[in-house]
Design a protein around this motif. Structure first.
Motif, short mmCIF file in Angstrom:
data_model
loop_
_atom_site.label_atom_id
_atom_site.label_comp_id
_atom_site.label_asym_id
_atom_site.label_seq_id
_atom_site.Cartn_x
_atom_site.Cartn_y
_atom_site.Cartn_z
N VAL A 178 30.58 27.74 12.76
CA VAL A 178 31.73 27.20 12.16
C VAL A 178 31.13 26.21 10.90
O VAL A 178 31.45 26.14 9.54
N ASP A 179 29.93 25.15 11.28
CA ASP A 179 29.66 24.43 10.40
C ASP A 179 28.73 25.02 9.11
O ASP A 179 28.92 24.59 8.13
N ALA A 180 27.98 25.95 9.83
CA ALA A 180 27.20 26.75 8.68
C ALA A 180 28.16 27.54 7.60
O ALA A 180 28.00 27.36 6.47
N VAL A 181 29.40 28.14 8.40
CA VAL A 181 30.05 28.86 7.39
C VAL A 181 31.02 27.90 6.34
O VAL A 181 30.80 28.15 5.00
N LEU A 182 31.18 26.70 6.93
CA LEU A 182 31.74 25.72 5.75
C LEU A 182 30.62 25.13 4.77
O LEU A 182 31.37 25.10 3.72
N SER A 183 29.67 24.83 5.33
CA SER A 183 28.50 24.31 4.31
C SER A 183 28.00 25.34 3.57
O SER A 183 27.65 24.80 2.43
N MET A 184 27.90 26.56 3.75
CA MET A 184 27.25 27.69 2.85
C MET A 184 28.32 28.29 2.22
O MET A 184 28.09 29.25 1.55
N ARG A 185 29.60 28.02 2.47
CA ARG A 185 30.67 28.75 1.80
C ARG A 185 30.77 30.49 1.99
O ARG A 185 31.06 30.96 1.08
N THR A 186 30.39 30.73 3.06
CA THR A 186 30.57 32.08 3.65
C THR A 186 32.07 32.68 3.43
O THR A 186 32.96 31.77 4.11
N ALA A 187 32.14 33.86 2.89
CA ALA A 187 33.53 34.23 2.70
C ALA A 187 33.61 35.44 3.44
O ALA A 187 34.96 35.87 3.67
N VAL A 188 32.73 36.22 4.00
CA VAL A 188 32.94 37.45 4.60
C VAL A 188 31.88 37.72 5.61
O VAL A 188 30.59 37.31 5.53
N VAL A 220 37.22 33.07 6.84
CA VAL A 220 36.31 34.36 6.25
C VAL A 220 37.22 35.55 6.47
O VAL A 220 38.32 35.59 7.22
N THR A 221 36.88 36.81 5.70
CA THR A 221 37.41 37.93 6.06
C THR A 221 36.47 38.47 6.73
O THR A 221 35.25 38.84 6.58
#
Length: 375
Positions: A178-188, A220-221
């Motif tokens: 989750v931390d990586a998704v938020l910091s790197m702005r992952t969308a998919v 994310v989607t």
């Protein structure tokens, strides 16, 4: 060796899409350049080493023909774009997911990767290579699952993609991701081979609950890709109708599919012949001629049952044989010597018999009666 003393590695590109470095190579790697189509005389005039390198470049080129924007792929990308682009909900709301569920050999993974690559490029072009805090922008995560993957294994796969440690329990890994998704702005998130997730009844319920958790916690989607996923109970949180009535996962997931090429009507026959013309333009053989593949349209359909992956494997191997044999063109006689996948070969005889009997044809206006299934 090359003229500068370095080793000649050819144009092979070896990378793993389940690692960020490999995914970035797919996304931002240069497009392949089609080798020149030399005549027999021009090849005969090449020094032996240069000829070997030319043959090597052709082998790599034929093994990587494409991407070919088939009508099926175009339609799928339109649906995916609509789903992903409309998922602009704030972080407190779950984003609906999509499931690409289709037969093997249709080109599902290729199609989803093409969409994800285009989306990644678009986001970087629109928003920049780095996020406001200075992290690398990673719009897409690609995960390919293996047999009987469980919850911890799925979380570890996500962390492994980012290059994060994979130690700890499932909850620890989820928080790290989750931390990586938020910091790197992952969308998919693309989760390929999702049919490997928890095949048992009770584990299907647990996995469905975990996938709901991911959709709730990860902004994310989720794009799932698999074979026979609906039949495995994951979409219904178990196999019983009672559980299906209470399911939330199925309500949040839009099913999509890819169809094989078919020749039951004229639009289908036209699609098949256009595909062969497109592939023919990309083939690099000295004796290639207009209509080389279209003239074999019936035969190639029988050999591949209209499955894209089977067709591309057959064309690739046939081109290699044409080069090594010196024939430098594709013919029925040459392709007949090339082995294809087991499923295509198993269905071949029935389709060939139907075509020879005049029951099926790829020609516009031809018959469309399907052969009777064997008992």
């Amino acid at each position: 060796m090359n003229s500068d003393g370095t080793a000649f590695e050819g144009e092979d590109r070896q990378y793993a899409l389940t690692r960020l470095s490999g995914w970035l190579e797919l996304v931002f790697g240069p497009d392949r350049v089609q080798p020149p189509q030399l005549t027999r005389q021009q090849m005969a005039e090449l020094p032996q080493l240069e000829l070997m390198r030319y043959q090597d470049r052709r082998a790599v080129w034929h093994a990587n023909l494409g991407p070919i924007k088939t009508p099926q792929m175009v339609a799928l990308h339109k649906d995916l774009k609509e789903i992903v682009d409309s998922n602009r909900q704030d972080g407190d709301k779950a984003k609906p997911a999509a499931l690409l569920d289709a037969y093997p050999g249709i080109g599902k993974s290729t199609a989803i990767r093409e969409y994800a690559r285009d989306f990644h490029r678009e986001q970087v072009r629109l928003r920049g290579e780095t996020t406001p805090p200075g992290h690398r922008r990673v719009p897409v995560v690609y995960v390919n699952l293996t047999g009987n993957t469980q919850i911890r294994g799925l979380n570890a796969s996500i962390c492994r993609f980012y290059g994060l440690p994979t130690s700890g329990d499932a909850d620890t890994l989820a928080e790290r991701a989750v931390d990586a998704v938020l910091s790197m702005r992952t969308a998919v998130f693309v989760i390929d081979d999702v049919h490997f997730l928890a095949p048992g009844k009770s584990s299907a319920v647990r996995m469905a609950n975990h996938l709901k958790f991911l959709s709730n916690v990860f902004p994310v989607t989720l794009l799932y890709v698999g074979v026979g996923v609906a039949d495995r109970g994951i979409l219904h949180e178990g196999l019983s109708p009672q559980q299906a009535l209470l399911a939330q996962f199925g309500r949040r997931t839009t099913p999509l599919t890819l169809r094989p090429f078919q020749i039951d009507d004229d639009p289908g026959r036209k699609e098949w012949r256009v595909l062969l013309k497109t592939i023919e333009k990309k083939i690099v053989l000295a004796e290639k001629h207009p209509g080389m593949l279209v003239d074999l349209a019936d035969y190639l359909f029988a050999r591949t049952t209209g499955h894209f992956a089977s067709l591309m494997a057959l064309i690739n191997r046939s081109c290699l044989r044409a080069v090594r044999s010196g024939e430098e063109k594709l013919s029925k006689e040459l392709i007949d010597k090339v082995k294809n996948d087991a499923a295509a070969e198993e269905a071949r005889r029935e389709l060939e018999a139907a075509i020879e009997a005049g029951l099926l044809s790829t020609r516009p206006g031809g018959p469309a009666r399907k052969p009777r299934k064997s008992a």
